[in-house]
Design a protein around this motif. Sequence first.
Motif, PDB file in Angstrom:
ATOM      1  N   GLN A  63     -19.835  53.134  23.078  1.00 29.32           N
ATOM      2  CA  GLN A  63     -19.124  54.402  22.939  1.00 29.32           C
ATOM      3  C   GLN A  63     -18.867  55.039  24.301  1.00 29.32           C
ATOM      4  N   GLN A  64     -19.827  54.963  25.196  1.00 28.27           N
ATOM      5  CA  GLN A  64     -19.644  55.521  26.532  1.00 28.27           C
ATOM      6  C   GLN A  64     -18.564  54.769  27.306  1.00 28.27           C
ATOM      7  N   ILE A  65     -18.559  53.460  27.190  1.00 30.61           N
ATOM      8  CA  ILE A  65     -17.531  52.654  27.864  1.00 30.61           C
ATOM      9  C   ILE A  65     -16.151  52.984  27.297  1.00 30.61           C
ATOM     10  N   PHE A  66     -16.055  53.108  25.973  1.00 31.98           N
ATOM     11  CA  PHE A  66     -14.778  53.461  25.355  1.00 31.98           C
ATOM     12  C   PHE A  66     -14.304  54.838  25.819  1.00 31.98           C
ATOM     13  N   PRO A  76      -9.098  53.315  17.916  1.00 27.73           N
ATOM     14  CA  PRO A  76      -8.598  51.937  17.779  1.00 27.73           C
ATOM     15  C   PRO A  76      -9.573  50.905  18.355  1.00 27.73           C
ATOM     16  N   MET A  77     -10.219  51.249  19.471  1.00 25.94           N
ATOM     17  CA  MET A  77     -11.180  50.313  20.066  1.00 25.94           C
ATOM     18  C   MET A  77     -12.400  50.149  19.154  1.00 25.94           C
ATOM     19  N   MET A  78     -12.882  51.254  18.586  1.00 22.58           N
ATOM     20  CA  MET A  78     -14.027  51.174  17.676  1.00 22.58           C
ATOM     21  C   MET A  78     -13.669  50.391  16.420  1.00 22.58           C
ATOM     22  N   ALA A  79     -12.440  50.565  15.940  1.00 24.81           N
ATOM     23  CA  ALA A  79     -12.002  49.839  14.749  1.00 24.81           C
ATOM     24  C   ALA A  79     -11.970  48.337  15.017  1.00 24.81           C
ATOM     25  N   VAL A  85     -14.221  45.495  13.062  1.00 21.92           N
ATOM     26  CA  VAL A  85     -13.659  44.317  12.394  1.00 21.92           C
ATOM     27  C   VAL A  85     -14.304  43.041  12.939  1.00 21.92           C
ATOM     28  N   VAL A  86     -14.441  42.946  14.257  1.00 22.30           N
ATOM     29  CA  VAL A  86     -15.035  41.746  14.864  1.00 22.30           C
ATOM     30  C   VAL A  86     -16.493  41.590  14.437  1.00 22.30           C
TER      31      VAL A  86
END
Length: 136
Positions: free
Chosen positions: A64-67, A80-83, A87-88
């Motif tokens: 979360q910090q990197i995002f 979008p990055m968390m989504a 999924v992965v």
Amino acid sequence: AVRSAILLTGTALYMFGRASKFSLLKPAEEMIYIKLDETSRENGKAAIDVVGTQVGKSFSSLMQQIFLLFSRGRIERTYPMMAMVLVVVGSLWMQSVRSLSKLCFEKEENDGEAKEVEGDAKDWRSGGRAIEASAG
């Protein structure tokens, strides 16, 4: 309007995460322990519950910090990055569960074959008396 959409999206992600945890994660986690003896089950469960939980939470916080850094501090840009990560990780988890299930079924089949061979060996050592007794 934007804040309410952000709040709704965050709430939905949180609810989906909790639902996934208790419908997918916990049952699969318990599957691991079914075939273990009592001592291995206790030790393994303690290690996974303590270490796994802390590592998972730390990794999640780091992600979360990197995002947030990549999104220049705008939380709505991290969705979008968390989504994608969700999924992965979900896909990898389902593959792991399928693999674990396959291993469990193979072990059950091998255990069943070993019991059949063991039973045949007992019949042979008894000179076929067990077969004669069941026939008579």
